[in-house]
Design a protein around this motif. Structure first.
Motif, PDB file in Angstrom:
ATOM      1  N   GLU A  26      33.602  64.801   6.904  1.00  0.00           N
ATOM      2  CA  GLU A  26      33.521  63.346   6.810  1.00  0.00           C
ATOM      3  C   GLU A  26      32.131  62.964   6.315  1.00  0.00           C
ATOM      4  O   GLU A  26      31.136  63.323   6.930  1.00  0.00           O
ATOM      5  CB  GLU A  26      33.724  62.710   8.198  1.00  0.00           C
ATOM      6  CG  GLU A  26      34.708  63.418   9.103  1.00  0.00           C
ATOM      7  CD  GLU A  26      36.089  62.805   9.008  1.00  0.00           C
ATOM      8  OE1 GLU A  26      36.240  61.817   8.270  1.00  0.00           O
ATOM      9  OE2 GLU A  26      36.997  63.308   9.693  1.00  0.00           O
ATOM     10  N   ARG A  27      32.095  62.226   5.212  1.00  0.00           N
ATOM     11  CA  ARG A  27      30.817  61.773   4.679  1.00  0.00           C
ATOM     12  C   ARG A  27      30.897  60.278   4.437  1.00  0.00           C
ATOM     13  O   ARG A  27      31.997  59.711   4.382  1.00  0.00           O
ATOM     14  CB  ARG A  27      30.518  62.471   3.351  1.00  0.00           C
ATOM     15  CG  ARG A  27      30.509  63.986   3.430  1.00  0.00           C
ATOM     16  CD  ARG A  27      29.119  64.544   3.279  1.00  0.00           C
ATOM     17  NE  ARG A  27      28.308  64.242   4.454  1.00  0.00           N
ATOM     18  CZ  ARG A  27      26.993  64.408   4.525  1.00  0.00           C
ATOM     19  NH1 ARG A  27      26.337  64.829   3.477  1.00  0.00           N
ATOM     20  NH2 ARG A  27      26.345  64.141   5.636  1.00  0.00           N
ATOM     21  N   PRO A  28      29.760  59.619   4.266  1.00  0.00           N
ATOM     22  CA  PRO A  28      29.797  58.172   4.018  1.00  0.00           C
ATOM     23  C   PRO A  28      30.670  57.820   2.820  1.00  0.00           C
ATOM     24  O   PRO A  28      31.333  56.769   2.822  1.00  0.00           O
ATOM     25  CB  PRO A  28      28.324  57.839   3.744  1.00  0.00           C
ATOM     26  CG  PRO A  28      27.545  58.891   4.457  1.00  0.00           C
ATOM     27  CD  PRO A  28      28.380  60.133   4.372  1.00  0.00           C
ATOM     28  N   GLU A  29      30.678  58.663   1.802  1.00  0.00           N
ATOM     29  CA  GLU A  29      31.450  58.369   0.597  1.00  0.00           C
ATOM     30  C   GLU A  29      32.916  58.742   0.721  1.00  0.00           C
ATOM     31  O   GLU A  29      33.690  58.476  -0.211  1.00  0.00           O
ATOM     32  CB  GLU A  29      30.830  59.058  -0.623  1.00  0.00           C
ATOM     33  CG  GLU A  29      30.862  60.569  -0.590  1.00  0.00           C
ATOM     34  CD  GLU A  29      29.637  61.188   0.085  1.00  0.00           C
ATOM     35  OE1 GLU A  29      29.017  60.515   0.927  1.00  0.00           O
ATOM     36  OE2 GLU A  29      29.328  62.353  -0.221  1.00  0.00           O
ATOM     37  N   GLY A  30      33.300  59.320   1.837  1.00  0.00           N
ATOM     38  CA  GLY A  30      34.711  59.628   2.023  1.00  0.00           C
ATOM     39  C   GLY A  30      34.922  60.968   2.693  1.00  0.00           C
ATOM     40  O   GLY A  30      33.979  61.694   2.980  1.00  0.00           O
ATOM     41  N   ARG A  31      36.192  61.257   2.935  1.00  0.00           N
ATOM     42  CA  ARG A  31      36.557  62.477   3.636  1.00  0.00           C
ATOM     43  C   ARG A  31      37.146  63.485   2.645  1.00  0.00           C
ATOM     44  O   ARG A  31      37.939  63.131   1.777  1.00  0.00           O
ATOM     45  CB  ARG A  31      37.601  62.158   4.697  1.00  0.00           C
ATOM     46  CG  ARG A  31      38.152  63.372   5.409  1.00  0.00           C
ATOM     47  CD  ARG A  31      39.407  63.021   6.213  1.00  0.00           C
ATOM     48  NE  ARG A  31      39.093  62.079   7.282  1.00  0.00           N
ATOM     49  CZ  ARG A  31      39.967  61.202   7.751  1.00  0.00           C
ATOM     50  NH1 ARG A  31      41.174  61.106   7.235  1.00  0.00           N
ATOM     51  NH2 ARG A  31      39.610  60.386   8.716  1.00  0.00           N
ATOM     52  N   ALA A  32      36.727  64.719   2.775  1.00  0.00           N
ATOM     53  CA  ALA A  32      37.304  65.799   1.972  1.00  0.00           C
ATOM     54  C   ALA A  32      37.822  66.867   2.922  1.00  0.00           C
ATOM     55  O   ALA A  32      37.165  67.208   3.901  1.00  0.00           O
ATOM     56  CB  ALA A  32      36.264  66.384   1.024  1.00  0.00           C
ATOM     57  N   SER A  33      39.005  67.377   2.575  1.00  0.00           N
ATOM     58  CA  SER A  33      39.681  68.275   3.502  1.00  0.00           C
ATOM     59  C   SER A  33      40.520  69.285   2.748  1.00  0.00           C
ATOM     60  O   SER A  33      41.059  68.979   1.682  1.00  0.00           O
ATOM     61  CB  SER A  33      40.563  67.454   4.432  1.00  0.00           C
ATOM     62  OG  SER A  33      41.182  68.278   5.391  1.00  0.00           O
ATOM     63  N   GLY A  34      40.620  70.483   3.288  1.00  0.00           N
ATOM     64  CA  GLY A  34      41.458  71.501   2.652  1.00  0.00           C
ATOM     65  C   GLY A  34      42.000  72.513   3.641  1.00  0.00           C
ATOM     66  O   GLY A  34      41.529  72.587   4.778  1.00  0.00           O
ATOM     67  N   ARG A  35      43.035  73.238   3.173  1.00  0.00           N
ATOM     68  CA  ARG A  35      43.575  74.369   3.954  1.00  0.00           C
ATOM     69  C   ARG A  35      42.760  75.605   3.618  1.00  0.00           C
ATOM     70  O   ARG A  35      42.568  75.923   2.437  1.00  0.00           O
ATOM     71  CB  ARG A  35      45.013  74.674   3.562  1.00  0.00           C
ATOM     72  CG  ARG A  35      46.056  73.692   3.967  1.00  0.00           C
ATOM     73  CD  ARG A  35      47.432  74.162   3.463  1.00  0.00           C
ATOM     74  NE  ARG A  35      47.947  75.275   4.229  1.00  0.00           N
ATOM     75  CZ  ARG A  35      48.319  76.449   3.715  1.00  0.00           C
ATOM     76  NH1 ARG A  35      48.204  76.694   2.432  1.00  0.00           N
ATOM     77  NH2 ARG A  35      48.793  77.395   4.490  1.00  0.00           N
TER      78      ARG A  35
END
Length: 207
Positions: free
Chosen positions: A39-48
DNA sequence: AGTGCGATTGACT
DNA sequence: GTCAATCGCACTA
């Protein structure tokens, strides 16, 4: 926690420490299919997580092999903490510590299948194709914006960087030797989801 | 203070 | 397939 991709949404429970096997090689295998989210100020990035490598106690290729130093300190924390370091002066690489407090060992995260935050990852990576976003340990960190600031974070705690449960059943798990090392190069300590389009490394090691 | 090297990547032949 | 970039770290002195 809900993760949203362009085509679907998943409810993801954070992984608790008790979900992590108390053994480095077992953890490397168990992490395949689990999620990693930043989670970052510019948005969330997520992966398997689709590819890992184990660096257990006594492994000459492991950073912890030489004993506790200022760099590898996070490897000696209780399992589930992030160890992030700069490799080749060029790329950040992320590990999950894997033993009890004071014991140095870890699991290198080598590749992710992008889930949420794909446009963010594209901007960070300067690449379009999904298979180019996180198909290597350095690419993975660039896609999720992981660097020195994330070293030592508790991935099973209330951190911006956290591990989550699998969002779907895990495919067959393949095993190979580890990539890019010279010591203990014969150990079968690399794990990957067979058939995944998001793996790093030579094709022959991905079968 | 100097040296050698590495759990990589991307560009190029 | 080859190879340079790039720099923190551990080690020697």
């Amino acid at each position: 926690m809900t993760l949203t991709t362009p085509t679907s949404a998943f409810t993801v429970q954070p992984l608790s420490r008790a979900d992590l096997p108390v053994d480095t090689v077992a953890m490397a295998r168990a992490l395949i299919g689990k999620t990693l989210t930043h989670e970052r100020p510019e948005g969330r990035a997520s992966g398997r997580i689709v590819e890992t490598e184990a660096y257990p106690v006594g492994d000459p290729a492991a950073h912890a092999f030489i004993g506790l130093t200022n760099r590898n300190r996070s490897l000696f924390r209780e399992r589930g903490h992030a160890y992030v370091y700069l490799g080749y002066g060029v790329s950040w690489l992320a590990n999950v510590s894997s033993e009890s407090d004071g014991i140095g060992a870890g699991v290198l995260l080598r590749a992710l299948e992008p889930l949420e935050g794909i446009e963010l990852m594209r901007r960070r990576r300067g690449r379009e194709r999904l298979a180019d976003l996180a198909s290597g340990p350095g690419k993975l960190c660039m896609a999720l914006d992981i660097h020195r600031g994330q070293d030592g974070l508790d991935l099973c705690g209330d951190s911006a960087l956290w591990l989550g449960q699998a969002v779907r059943p895990v495919g067959e798990i393949g095993v190979s030797v580890r990539i890019g090392i010279t010591k203990a190069a014969d150990k079968p300590w690399r794990f990957f989801e067979r058939g995944s389009a998001f793996l790093s490394g030579p094709r022959k090691l991905n079968l």
